[in-house]
Design an enzyme around this catalytic site. Structure first.
Site, PDB file in Angstrom:
ATOM      1  N   SER A 135       0.854  -1.191   0.000  1.00 26.16           N
ATOM      2  CA  SER A 135       0.000   0.000   0.000  1.00 26.16           C
ATOM      3  C   SER A 135       0.884   1.234   0.000  1.00 26.16           C
ATOM      4  O   SER A 135       2.025   1.186   0.486  1.00 26.16           O
ATOM      5  CB  SER A 135      -0.873   0.022   1.258  1.00 26.16           C
ATOM      6  OG  SER A 135      -1.444   1.309   1.458  1.00 26.16           O
ATOM      7  N   TYR A 148      -2.086  -0.229  10.325  1.00 25.55           N
ATOM      8  CA  TYR A 148      -2.056  -0.723   8.932  1.00 25.55           C
ATOM      9  C   TYR A 148      -0.805  -0.199   8.233  1.00 25.55           C
ATOM     10  O   TYR A 148      -0.098  -0.951   7.554  1.00 25.55           O
ATOM     11  CB  TYR A 148      -3.319  -0.236   8.240  1.00 25.55           C
ATOM     12  CG  TYR A 148      -3.452  -0.530   6.759  1.00 25.55           C
ATOM     13  CD1 TYR A 148      -3.842  -1.791   6.315  1.00 25.55           C
ATOM     14  CD2 TYR A 148      -3.241   0.467   5.804  1.00 25.55           C
ATOM     15  CE1 TYR A 148      -4.008  -2.053   4.955  1.00 25.55           C
ATOM     16  CE2 TYR A 148      -3.407   0.223   4.451  1.00 25.55           C
ATOM     17  CZ  TYR A 148      -3.783  -1.044   4.027  1.00 25.55           C
ATOM     18  OH  TYR A 148      -3.951  -1.299   2.684  1.00 25.55           O
TER      19      TYR A 148
HETATM   20  N1  LIG Z   1      -8.806  -0.999  -1.489  1.00 24.25           N
HETATM   21  C1  LIG Z   1      -7.809  -0.132  -1.311  1.00 24.25           C
HETATM   22  O1  LIG Z   1      -8.021   1.089  -1.323  1.00 24.25           O
HETATM   23  C2  LIG Z   1      -6.402  -0.628  -1.122  1.00 24.25           C
HETATM   24  C3  LIG Z   1      -5.355   0.295  -1.207  1.00 24.25           C
HETATM   25  C4  LIG Z   1      -4.039  -0.138  -1.014  1.00 24.25           C
HETATM   26  C5  LIG Z   1      -3.798  -1.465  -0.732  1.00 24.25           C
HETATM   27  N2  LIG Z   1      -4.826  -2.341  -0.658  1.00 24.25           N
HETATM   28  C6  LIG Z   1      -4.521  -3.732  -0.305  1.00 24.25           C
HETATM   29  O2  LIG Z   1      -5.036  -4.589  -1.296  1.00 24.25           O
HETATM   30  C7  LIG Z   1      -5.322  -5.852  -0.706  1.00 24.25           C
HETATM   31  C8  LIG Z   1      -6.733  -6.256  -1.087  1.00 24.25           C
HETATM   32  O3  LIG Z   1      -7.618  -5.264  -0.604  1.00 24.25           O
HETATM   33  P1  LIG Z   1      -9.117  -5.119  -1.128  1.00 24.25           P
HETATM   34  O4  LIG Z   1      -9.419  -3.680  -1.119  1.00 24.25           O
HETATM   35  O5  LIG Z   1      -9.317  -5.905  -2.357  1.00 24.25           O
HETATM   36  O6  LIG Z   1      -9.902  -5.783   0.099  1.00 24.25           O
HETATM   37  P2  LIG Z   1     -11.357  -6.427   0.180  1.00 24.25           P
HETATM   38  O7  LIG Z   1     -12.193  -6.055  -0.974  1.00 24.25           O
HETATM   39  O8  LIG Z   1     -11.822  -6.130   1.559  1.00 24.25           O
HETATM   40  O9  LIG Z   1     -11.059  -8.013   0.046  1.00 24.25           O
HETATM   41  C9  LIG Z   1     -10.320  -8.655   1.045  1.00 24.25           C
HETATM   42  C10 LIG Z   1     -10.125 -10.097   0.677  1.00 24.25           C
HETATM   43  O10 LIG Z   1      -9.405 -10.716   1.732  1.00 24.25           O
HETATM   44  C11 LIG Z   1     -10.111 -11.859   2.204  1.00 24.25           C
HETATM   45  N3  LIG Z   1      -9.912 -12.054   3.631  1.00 24.25           N
HETATM   46  C12 LIG Z   1     -10.145 -11.174   4.629  1.00 24.25           C
HETATM   47  N4  LIG Z   1      -9.838 -11.742   5.808  1.00 24.25           N
HETATM   48  C13 LIG Z   1      -9.406 -12.984   5.537  1.00 24.25           C
HETATM   49  C14 LIG Z   1      -8.936 -14.056   6.330  1.00 24.25           C
HETATM   50  N5  LIG Z   1      -8.863 -13.954   7.665  1.00 24.25           N
HETATM   51  N6  LIG Z   1      -8.573 -15.201   5.731  1.00 24.25           N
HETATM   52  C15 LIG Z   1      -8.660 -15.330   4.388  1.00 24.25           C
HETATM   53  N7  LIG Z   1      -9.080 -14.352   3.574  1.00 24.25           N
HETATM   54  C16 LIG Z   1      -9.460 -13.197   4.157  1.00 24.25           C
HETATM   55  C17 LIG Z   1     -11.549 -11.588   1.885  1.00 24.25           C
HETATM   56  O11 LIG Z   1     -12.209 -12.820   1.839  1.00 24.25           O
HETATM   57  P3  LIG Z   1     -13.745 -13.045   2.331  1.00 24.25           P
HETATM   58  O12 LIG Z   1     -14.539 -11.968   1.671  1.00 24.25           O
HETATM   59  O13 LIG Z   1     -14.048 -14.409   1.827  1.00 24.25           O
HETATM   60  O14 LIG Z   1     -13.741 -12.912   3.797  1.00 24.25           O
HETATM   61  C18 LIG Z   1     -11.414 -10.885   0.535  1.00 24.25           C
HETATM   62  O15 LIG Z   1     -11.261 -11.858  -0.482  1.00 24.25           O
HETATM   63  C19 LIG Z   1      -5.082  -5.687   0.779  1.00 24.25           C
HETATM   64  O16 LIG Z   1      -3.803  -6.170   1.122  1.00 24.25           O
HETATM   65  C20 LIG Z   1      -5.143  -4.190   0.981  1.00 24.25           C
HETATM   66  O17 LIG Z   1      -4.405  -3.762   2.101  1.00 24.25           O
HETATM   67  C21 LIG Z   1      -6.120  -1.958  -0.841  1.00 24.25           C
END
Ligand SMILES: NC(=O)c1ccc[n+]([C@@H]2O[C@H](COP(=O)([O-])OP(=O)(O)OC[C@H]3O[C@@H](n4cnc5c(N)ncnc54)[C@H](OP(=O)(O)O)[C@@H]3O)[C@@H](O)[C@H]2O)c1
Length: 255
Positions: A135, A148
């Protein structure tokens, strides 16, 4: 552009929605078999031809190794994507050990454990590589997401070290997104809803303010992060290792 990925095996964490689902779809579209781990799974993930969904809690000590084992003895690509954020509105002193442990486990330790399990299965495989979704907060510490930010800083740091330990056999890179249009930001308990609720403002206004902070004027789409990850995972990026690629619409203003 032929990425030459067909026939390879990938493990993707956090694959049921958001960025992880987009990465799973993009890799599968290139002919990659994707062992796709998530806590609950989703209909969208089950519908991806070429993906093998695995229900797993990646915050447990054994969950990451169970996911990797589901891929068998040979892994070509690992995408560390799982992560989560909770807006911290009450300051550093209010943050408990339990909250620190939650954040460090899901954002850092889960990737450490997944890499520990995967690397022996990647060793000696041509083109083997790891791409980790970090991130901008890894280098843009933010008191609103203090734990975070610290966890993502540690994650990027370990990946850089690993690129040195594992070269030339296994490439290791990170991508650092700014805000992306997923539930993490936009969901019912996402950053916009939490910050908006605490400040009495409409979550849509929280998003608009954040969008306005970037020269592009918008959040990144999950598919745009996925395209970057797939490129880095391909042999087209064969001499890219130890790199971090920012994808943030220009949000970060420093060189
Ligand atoms: N969105 C942003 O703005 C952003 C910005 C920078 C970096 N990121 C990074 O990108 C990555 C993905 O983020 P996202 O925005 O796509 O998040 P998201 O939409 O909330 O999706 C999170 C994913 O992680 C899974 N997950 C959560 N807890 C879990 C656990 N205990 N065991 C196994 N799987 C688990 C969820 O599965 P279930 O739904 O099945 O629980 C889902 O598939 C993260 O590392 C985040 O920090 C995101």
């Amino acid at each position: 552009m032929d990425l030459g990925l067909a026939g390879r095996t990938a493990v993707v964490t956090g694959a049921s929605k958001g960025i992880g689902l987009a990465i799973t779809r993009a890799l599968a579209a290139e002919g990659v078999t994707v062992v796709a781990g998530a806590l609950h799974g989703s209909e969208e993930l089950s519908a991806v031809a070429g993906a093998r969904p695995v229900a797993v809690d990646l915050t447990t000590p054994t969950g990451p190794a169970e996911l990797v084992a589901a891929a068998g003895d040979a892994v070509d690509i690992l995408v560390n994507n799982v992560g989560a954020v909770r807006a911290r509105l009450d300051g550093f002193v209010a943050l408990s050990d339990e909250e620190w442990e939650w954040s460090l486990t899901i954002n850092f330790l889960a990737a450490v454990r997944t890499m520990r399990a995967a690397i022996p299965r990647m060793t000696g495989r041509p083109g083997a590589n790891i791409v980790t979704v970090s991130s901008v907060n890894a280098f843009l510490p933010d008191p609103g997401v203090l734990d975070y930010s610290a966890a993502k800083g540690a994650l990027s740091n370990v990946c850089k070290s690993l690129s040195k330990e594992l070269g030339p056999g296994i490439r290791v890179n990170t991508v650092s997104p700014g805000p992306v249009r997923t539930d993490l930001w936009l969901g019912s308990s996402g950053v916009a809803a939490t910050v908006g609720g605490a400040s009495g403002s409409d979550p849509a206004d929280v998003v608009r303010r954040q969008e306005a902070a970037a020269p592009s004027g918008r959040f990144t789409r999950p598919e745009e992060v996925a395209d970057l990850v797939v490129y880095l995972a391909s042999d087209r990026a064969a001499n890219i290792t130890g790199s971090d690629v920012t994808i943030d619409g220009g949000l970060i203003t420093t060189l």
